[in-house]
Design a protein around this motif. Structure first.
Motif, PDB file in Angstrom:
ATOM      1  N   PHE A  20      10.850  18.557   6.093  1.00 58.73           N
ATOM      2  CA  PHE A  20       9.814  18.211   4.614  1.00 58.73           C
ATOM      3  C   PHE A  20       8.469  18.428   4.754  1.00 58.73           C
ATOM      4  O   PHE A  20       7.860  18.541   5.989  1.00 58.73           O
ATOM      5  N   GLU A  21       7.769  18.555   4.019  1.00 59.75           N
ATOM      6  CA  GLU A  21       6.250  18.656   4.020  1.00 59.75           C
ATOM      7  C   GLU A  21       5.460  17.407   3.661  1.00 59.75           C
ATOM      8  O   GLU A  21       5.948  16.802   2.811  1.00 59.75           O
ATOM      9  N   VAL A  22       4.328  17.212   4.310  1.00 60.17           N
ATOM     10  CA  VAL A  22       3.812  16.048   4.323  1.00 60.17           C
ATOM     11  C   VAL A  22       3.203  15.872   2.855  1.00 60.17           C
ATOM     12  O   VAL A  22       3.287  14.674   2.393  1.00 60.17           O
ATOM     13  N   GLU A  23       2.662  16.745   2.094  1.00 63.08           N
ATOM     14  CA  GLU A  23       2.334  16.799   0.949  1.00 63.08           C
ATOM     15  C   GLU A  23       3.372  16.319  -0.019  1.00 63.08           C
ATOM     16  O   GLU A  23       3.090  15.574  -0.965  1.00 63.08           O
ATOM     17  N   ALA A  24       4.549  16.918   0.220  1.00 67.68           N
ATOM     18  CA  ALA A  24       5.841  16.214  -0.480  1.00 67.68           C
ATOM     19  C   ALA A  24       5.876  14.805  -0.328  1.00 67.68           C
ATOM     20  O   ALA A  24       6.326  14.206  -1.443  1.00 67.68           O
ATOM     21  N   ILE A  25       5.827  14.367   0.561  1.00 62.79           N
ATOM     22  CA  ILE A  25       5.904  12.821   0.868  1.00 62.79           C
ATOM     23  C   ILE A  25       4.988  12.242  -0.025  1.00 62.79           C
ATOM     24  O   ILE A  25       5.380  11.088  -0.465  1.00 62.79           O
ATOM     25  N   LYS A  26       3.818  12.672   0.063  1.00 60.15           N
ATOM     26  CA  LYS A  26       2.775  11.943  -0.805  1.00 60.15           C
ATOM     27  C   LYS A  26       3.054  11.876  -2.323  1.00 60.15           C
ATOM     28  O   LYS A  26       2.980  10.982  -2.931  1.00 60.15           O
ATOM     29  N   LYS A  27       3.633  13.110  -2.885  1.00 59.44           N
ATOM     30  CA  LYS A  27       4.042  13.064  -4.034  1.00 59.44           C
ATOM     31  C   LYS A  27       5.172  12.025  -4.404  1.00 59.44           C
ATOM     32  O   LYS A  27       5.018  11.415  -5.481  1.00 59.44           O
ATOM     33  N   VAL A  28       6.023  12.188  -3.487  1.00 60.05           N
ATOM     34  CA  VAL A  28       7.319  11.410  -3.791  1.00 60.05           C
ATOM     35  C   VAL A  28       6.949   9.783  -3.666  1.00 60.05           C
ATOM     36  O   VAL A  28       7.308   8.972  -4.421  1.00 60.05           O
ATOM     37  N   SER A  29       5.960   9.332  -2.639  1.00 53.61           N
ATOM     38  CA  SER A  29       5.646   8.089  -2.445  1.00 53.61           C
ATOM     39  C   SER A  29       4.765   7.513  -3.834  1.00 53.61           C
ATOM     40  O   SER A  29       5.012   6.366  -3.953  1.00 53.61           O
ATOM     41  N   SER A  30       3.912   8.395  -4.575  1.00 56.89           N
ATOM     42  CA  SER A  30       3.630   7.714  -5.615  1.00 56.89           C
ATOM     43  C   SER A  30       4.526   7.338  -6.641  1.00 56.89           C
ATOM     44  O   SER A  30       4.452   6.399  -7.196  1.00 56.89           O
ATOM     45  N   GLU A  31       5.583   8.108  -6.801  1.00 59.90           N
ATOM     46  CA  GLU A  31       6.441   7.918  -7.740  1.00 59.90           C
ATOM     47  C   GLU A  31       7.322   6.476  -7.408  1.00 59.90           C
ATOM     48  O   GLU A  31       7.899   5.764  -8.152  1.00 59.90           O
ATOM     49  N   CYS A  32       7.785   6.586  -6.066  1.00 55.97           N
ATOM     50  CA  CYS A  32       8.529   5.405  -5.430  1.00 55.97           C
ATOM     51  C   CYS A  32       7.620   4.047  -5.654  1.00 55.97           C
ATOM     52  O   CYS A  32       8.162   3.151  -5.790  1.00 55.97           O
ATOM     53  N   LEU A  33       6.164   4.153  -5.485  1.00 58.24           N
ATOM     54  CA  LEU A  33       5.427   3.068  -5.455  1.00 58.24           C
ATOM     55  C   LEU A  33       5.472   2.411  -6.750  1.00 58.24           C
ATOM     56  O   LEU A  33       5.547   1.322  -6.971  1.00 58.24           O
ATOM     57  N   ALA A  51       0.920  -1.362   0.000  1.00 63.64           N
ATOM     58  CA  ALA A  51      -0.070  -0.041   0.035  1.00 63.64           C
ATOM     59  C   ALA A  51       1.067   1.226   0.127  1.00 63.64           C
ATOM     60  O   ALA A  51       2.002   1.295   0.386  1.00 63.64           O
ATOM     61  N   ARG A  52       0.224   2.266  -0.308  1.00 64.21           N
ATOM     62  CA  ARG A  52       1.100   3.648  -0.554  1.00 64.21           C
ATOM     63  C   ARG A  52       1.489   4.073   0.669  1.00 64.21           C
ATOM     64  O   ARG A  52       2.718   4.533   0.737  1.00 64.21           O
ATOM     65  N   TYR A  53       0.459   3.840   1.734  1.00 65.55           N
ATOM     66  CA  TYR A  53       0.990   4.412   3.177  1.00 65.55           C
ATOM     67  C   TYR A  53       2.131   3.579   3.711  1.00 65.55           C
ATOM     68  O   TYR A  53       2.949   4.150   4.509  1.00 65.55           O
ATOM     69  N   MET A  54       2.519   2.435   3.220  1.00 67.70           N
ATOM     70  CA  MET A  54       3.740   1.722   3.827  1.00 67.70           C
ATOM     71  C   MET A  54       4.970   2.336   3.010  1.00 67.70           C
ATOM     72  O   MET A  54       5.899   2.632   3.896  1.00 67.70           O
ATOM     73  N   VAL A  55       4.963   2.668   1.934  1.00 67.43           N
ATOM     74  CA  VAL A  55       5.898   3.424   1.419  1.00 67.43           C
ATOM     75  C   VAL A  55       6.116   4.917   1.873  1.00 67.43           C
ATOM     76  O   VAL A  55       7.264   5.225   2.302  1.00 67.43           O
ATOM     77  N   GLU A  56       4.891   5.469   1.915  1.00 68.52           N
ATOM     78  CA  GLU A  56       5.066   6.907   2.689  1.00 68.52           C
ATOM     79  C   GLU A  56       5.595   6.893   4.250  1.00 68.52           C
ATOM     80  O   GLU A  56       6.538   7.614   4.518  1.00 68.52           O
ATOM     81  N   GLU A  57       5.248   5.857   4.658  1.00 66.82           N
ATOM     82  CA  GLU A  57       5.847   5.727   6.299  1.00 66.82           C
ATOM     83  C   GLU A  57       7.374   5.421   6.256  1.00 66.82           C
ATOM     84  O   GLU A  57       8.120   5.949   7.000  1.00 66.82           O
ATOM     85  N   LYS A  58       7.696   4.582   5.348  1.00 66.76           N
ATOM     86  CA  LYS A  58       9.367   4.204   5.160  1.00 66.76           C
ATOM     87  C   LYS A  58      10.128   5.504   4.832  1.00 66.76           C
ATOM     88  O   LYS A  58      10.945   5.770   5.447  1.00 66.76           O
ATOM     89  N   ILE A  59       9.547   6.360   4.027  1.00 65.25           N
ATOM     90  CA  ILE A  59      10.332   7.533   3.640  1.00 65.25           C
ATOM     91  C   ILE A  59      10.009   8.519   4.751  1.00 65.25           C
ATOM     92  O   ILE A  59      11.105   9.125   5.084  1.00 65.25           O
ATOM     93  N   TYR A  60       8.928   8.818   5.417  1.00 56.80           N
ATOM     94  CA  TYR A  60       8.830   9.620   6.544  1.00 56.80           C
ATOM     95  C   TYR A  60       9.771   9.227   7.601  1.00 56.80           C
ATOM     96  O   TYR A  60      10.429  10.104   8.252  1.00 56.80           O
ATOM     97  N   ASP A  61       9.761   8.004   8.148  1.00 57.69           N
ATOM     98  CA  ASP A  61      10.818   7.370   9.030  1.00 57.69           C
ATOM     99  C   ASP A  61      12.146   7.827   8.806  1.00 57.69           C
ATOM    100  O   ASP A  61      12.884   8.264   9.607  1.00 57.69           O
ATOM    101  N   CYS A  62      12.556   7.434   7.569  1.00 59.44           N
ATOM    102  CA  CYS A  62      13.918   7.804   7.367  1.00 59.44           C
ATOM    103  C   CYS A  62      14.147   9.222   7.231  1.00 59.44           C
ATOM    104  O   CYS A  62      15.423   9.473   7.825  1.00 59.44           O
ATOM    105  N   LEU A  63      13.495  10.118   6.722  1.00 59.47           N
ATOM    106  CA  LEU A  63      13.514  11.611   6.809  1.00 59.47           C
ATOM    107  C   LEU A  63      13.592  12.162   8.327  1.00 59.47           C
ATOM    108  O   LEU A  63      14.515  12.900   8.614  1.00 59.47           O
ATOM    109  N   ASN A  64      12.827  11.522   9.209  1.00 58.59           N
ATOM    110  CA  ASN A  64      12.674  11.739  10.508  1.00 58.59           C
ATOM    111  C   ASN A  64      14.058  11.588  10.990  1.00 58.59           C
ATOM    112  O   ASN A  64      14.634  12.327  12.145  1.00 58.59           O
ATOM    113  N   SER A  65      14.611  10.395  10.718  1.00 57.49           N
ATOM    114  CA  SER A  65      15.781  10.087  11.474  1.00 57.49           C
ATOM    115  C   SER A  65      17.090  10.694  11.126  1.00 57.49           C
ATOM    116  O   SER A  65      17.895  10.898  11.915  1.00 57.49           O
ATOM    117  N   LEU A  66      16.848  11.220   9.983  1.00 60.96           N
ATOM    118  CA  LEU A  66      17.910  11.965   9.318  1.00 60.96           C
ATOM    119  C   LEU A  66      17.889  13.451   9.787  1.00 60.96           C
ATOM    120  O   LEU A  66      18.550  14.374   9.411  1.00 60.96           O
TER     121      LEU A  66
END
Length: 75
Positions: A22-35, A3-18
């Motif tokens: 970022f903006e939440v809307e940017a994560i949604k845009k990126v996650s669709s490409e990554c999915l 699911a898209r939310y799994m990809v979003e969660e992975k990206i979000y967690d990694c960016l937070n750890s670093l």
């Protein structure tokens, strides 16, 4: 299928750890490409049997490329 939310969660967690801002809307845009990339990768990689969740959870090289690609979309 993954699911898209799994990809979003992975990206979000990694960016937070670093501590990357970022903006939440940017994560949604990126996650669709990554999915799309993830699903294509899973279909072509015989080691995961076409399961995108396996790739997302265990294939660190794909995850690294996904985050590298995401960084350009987030800037």
């Amino acid at each position: 299928m993954v699911a898209r939310y799994m990809v979003e969660e992975k990206i979000y967690d990694c960016l937070n750890s670093l501590n990357v801002a970022f903006e939440v809307e940017a994560i949604k845009k990126v996650s669709s490409e990554c999915l799309e990339d993830l699903i294509t990768y899973a279909k072509k990689d015989p080691s995961c049997g076409g399961d995108a969740e396996i790739v997302l959870d265990s294939n660190r090289s794909f995850f690294a490329v996904m985050l590298y690609s995401s960084s350009f979309l987030l800037l």
